[in-house]
Design a protein around this motif. Sequence first.
Motif, PDB file in Angstrom:
ATOM      1  N   ALA A  45       0.689  -1.221   0.010  1.00 29.65           N
ATOM      2  CA  ALA A  45      -0.044   0.032   0.065  1.00 29.65           C
ATOM      3  C   ALA A  45       0.845   1.274   0.032  1.00 29.65           C
ATOM      4  N   ARG A  46       1.926   1.169   0.687  1.00 28.65           N
ATOM      5  CA  ARG A  46       2.898   2.432   0.656  1.00 28.65           C
ATOM      6  C   ARG A  46       3.473   2.524  -0.668  1.00 28.65           C
ATOM      7  N   CYS A  47       3.832   1.447  -1.494  1.00 27.14           N
ATOM      8  CA  CYS A  47       4.390   1.785  -2.688  1.00 27.14           C
ATOM      9  C   CYS A  47       3.514   2.146  -3.523  1.00 27.14           C
ATOM     10  N   PHE A  48       2.086   1.991  -3.396  1.00 27.07           N
ATOM     11  CA  PHE A  48       1.082   2.414  -4.103  1.00 27.07           C
ATOM     12  C   PHE A  48       1.062   4.117  -3.964  1.00 27.07           C
ATOM     13  N   GLU A  49       0.790   4.440  -2.615  1.00 30.12           N
ATOM     14  CA  GLU A  49       0.558   5.832  -2.132  1.00 30.12           C
ATOM     15  C   GLU A  49       1.910   6.632  -2.873  1.00 30.12           C
ATOM     16  N   GLU A  50       2.921   6.021  -2.750  1.00 27.23           N
ATOM     17  CA  GLU A  50       4.138   6.913  -2.865  1.00 27.23           C
ATOM     18  C   GLU A  50       4.562   6.910  -4.671  1.00 27.23           C
ATOM     19  N   GLY A  51       3.386   6.065  -5.275  1.00 25.28           N
ATOM     20  CA  GLY A  51       3.801   6.136  -6.811  1.00 25.28           C
ATOM     21  C   GLY A  51       4.934   5.369  -7.158  1.00 25.28           C
ATOM     22  N   ASP A  68      -4.427  -0.809  12.457  1.00 23.15           N
ATOM     23  CA  ASP A  68      -4.484   0.156  13.523  1.00 23.15           C
ATOM     24  C   ASP A  68      -4.143  -0.869  14.950  1.00 23.15           C
ATOM     25  N   ARG A  69      -4.877  -1.913  14.782  1.00 25.15           N
ATOM     26  CA  ARG A  69      -4.666  -2.803  15.786  1.00 25.15           C
ATOM     27  C   ARG A  69      -3.154  -3.342  15.783  1.00 25.15           C
ATOM     28  N   LEU A  70      -2.751  -3.653  15.016  1.00 30.12           N
ATOM     29  CA  LEU A  70      -1.429  -4.210  15.078  1.00 30.12           C
ATOM     30  C   LEU A  70      -0.329  -3.303  15.069  1.00 30.12           C
ATOM     31  N   ALA A  71      -0.743  -1.781  14.712  1.00 29.84           N
ATOM     32  CA  ALA A  71       0.257  -0.636  15.046  1.00 29.84           C
ATOM     33  C   ALA A  71       0.364  -0.352  16.477  1.00 29.84           C
ATOM     34  N   ALA A  72      -0.822  -0.618  17.189  1.00 28.05           N
ATOM     35  CA  ALA A  72      -1.034  -0.494  18.672  1.00 28.05           C
ATOM     36  C   ALA A  72      -0.201  -1.292  19.086  1.00 28.05           C
ATOM     37  N   PHE A  86       3.004  -0.843  10.995  1.00 28.90           N
ATOM     38  CA  PHE A  86       1.931  -1.243  10.363  1.00 28.90           C
ATOM     39  C   PHE A  86       1.020  -0.198  10.354  1.00 28.90           C
ATOM     40  N   ALA A  87       1.334   0.910  10.719  1.00 27.29           N
ATOM     41  CA  ALA A  87       0.595   2.080  10.613  1.00 27.29           C
ATOM     42  C   ALA A  87      -0.254   2.267   9.129  1.00 27.29           C
ATOM     43  N   PRO A  88      -1.288   2.467   9.087  1.00 30.46           N
ATOM     44  CA  PRO A  88      -1.927   2.535   7.563  1.00 30.46           C
ATOM     45  C   PRO A  88      -1.685   3.857   6.989  1.00 30.46           C
TER      46      PRO A  88
END
Length: 724
Positions: A640-646, A688-692, A698-700
């Motif tokens: 998802a990060r790769c997609f957001e970053e282009g 969110d749960r995994l990040a906590a 794991f942050a979305p």
Amino acid sequence: MNTIAFDIDADGIAILTIDVPGQSMNVIGPDFLADLDAAITRIASEEGIKGAVIASGKDSGFMAGMDLKFFGAMLAKAGDAPAPAALYDDLFVLNALFRRLESSGKPIACAIEGTCVGGGFELALACHRRFVGDSPRTQMGLPEILIGLFPGGGGSQRLPRIMGVQAALMYMLQGKLFRPAEAAMLKVVDAVVPQGTAVQAARDWVQANPTAGTQPWDVKGFKVPGGAGGFNPAFVQTMAGALAMTLKQTQRNMHAPIALLSAVYEGITLPMDRAIQIESKYFAKVAADRQASNMIRTLFVNKQAAERGARRPKGEAKAPTKKLAMLGAGMMGAGIATVAAQAGIEVVLFDRDLAYAQKGKAHVEEVLKKRLGKGMTPEKLEQTLARVTPTTDYADLAGADFVIEAVFEDVTIKADVTKQVEAVLGADTIFGSNTSTLPITKLAQAWTKPENFIGVHFFSPVEKMPLVEIILGEKTGPAAIAKALDFVSQIKKTPIVVHDSRGFYTSRSFGTYVQEGAELVGEGVNPALIENAGKQLGMPTGPLAVSDEVSIELGWKIMSAAKKELGDAYVPQESDEIMVQMVEAGRLGRKNGKGWYDYPESGKKHLSPVLGEMFPRAAQQPDVEAVKERLLYRQLIECARCFEEGVLETPEDGDIGAIFGWGFAPYTGGPFSHMDTVGIAHVVAVLDRLAAEHGPRFAPTAQLREMAASGATFYHPAPAKAAA
């Protein structure tokens, strides 16, 4: 008829020649179904027709399966979450037609020249005799299981009745194809004839057998070869063994194999009319599930689109490679040289030492020898090998129209080689770097025209791995993209196109699977639990085993280089220190016989007992589902990060790259298909749960949160807002 030419010869034999317009290969669509229906009616009703021969009018082969665009439209018509009952009638149409064909009362023979797979092969099985032209290019079989389906045009019922349940299941569960001689030995075809004579052989049989219009299974007293039924010990043993092996191989993740076993078990002792209804019932159940549509989309539709140039710049002239300058003759360079030479490309295999270059050519020869008798002849081997010229002289690269560099992963070394090559070939030549992690934009600085510099990332072993990741630097131009994609097409690989990033898309995202495995060990989780969770997730192997294979030391070097390069911008991972501990302990992976596993000279590898000393076991162990969740979602968030970053422009590239690049669970259709299927809001809640619980890795992403709020998915935009 639009798809079938119907001709009757002087002896009253109908010749049906299939030629679906606008398709390179014959496929089953609505027009074909209508035409076959009409043809069967004529054959059965006209007294003057003594029998029929079914053949292809295309040089590409006999016939493939269903037109998947038509299949997708059928699913769409049934709704977003179709019930099997809503699909059954439409799906049974093909089964009913093939049943009408084989029970028409007239002898029907099939003439197979070239590829005959899926629904095309099921059509052949419904004929009373099958004649196949002898060609090394001819393949037949039922590969539907590979895209999340199983044979749904009677194949699951006819093939076991022809060759026996055990043998048929082996082929159908693996999607394995037959070559002509093999098919004849197993009685799947009735005769192998010289190439180009199958139609005549089929016609001669029909003329000589005017009363042979009944299938063996429609004759009273027919028995399935090898036996069948709940009171047959061999059949019961076969089905029990097949179920156990299938559950083990699929880790209970795949739906189609279990449905196939059910269809065979229930249908094999029933009359054919009832048996095909059983098959269609299970086929509808599988087709209605999102798993099948996701797998079809990624593993077939989008894969084919990528191979046909979906990402190729419009307006660029075709630029096939004639002479390749292959820099580096190690395992990767030699592998690229092999596939290029096999594609008819002249290869200059360069290395700093002639012995290394010659060793690279020896690798080419070794690979080719393994293919002797499998489409490779001694003459073809010599011709292919002659295309590879080992050298240590840059001057020998003159005339090359494409360069691929696969030297040591060091910016300085790569830059020196790049400049030396430009002095011989000039900067107008397209230069491709086969790096797995180093930024292409930085490497391109050594080439005078960075618009002609591109990343061409292969996977090892090159001869077997289907994916090539094309990486665009900040200045990479359309000519370089076209040249790289044309080369990938020549060597028959599947490309994805991504933008520059450290680790790009595949190495970066795959690395998180390995990192999370290491972090779990560091937390005291049992290594065996981690490995089993990875395999149950659907990954080819556990994160620790794959870390050993690629080398723990390599991961440590990549991490160290990133730290040095990025300085304060480097974001440390908890796995960094664990890798340091392993390297300092001399546990580098399989290459030195000890990593997460020990590799004794005699005996199988096993998880090393020293891990318990290095990383003390926690008293409280997580359950396997919790470990699977962490291994899965650590990969999902990086994708998802790769997609957001282009880094990724399309989810299609992301799904293809994940499955074919690092073996991401194929049953999901890929990470982006999986996130769409379970729901973006659900993905965000889990992250969110995994990040906590486990930290910010794991942050979305902000994009995921926006998608969750709007109802958007990766493959479909947010629904339009209703007018006020």
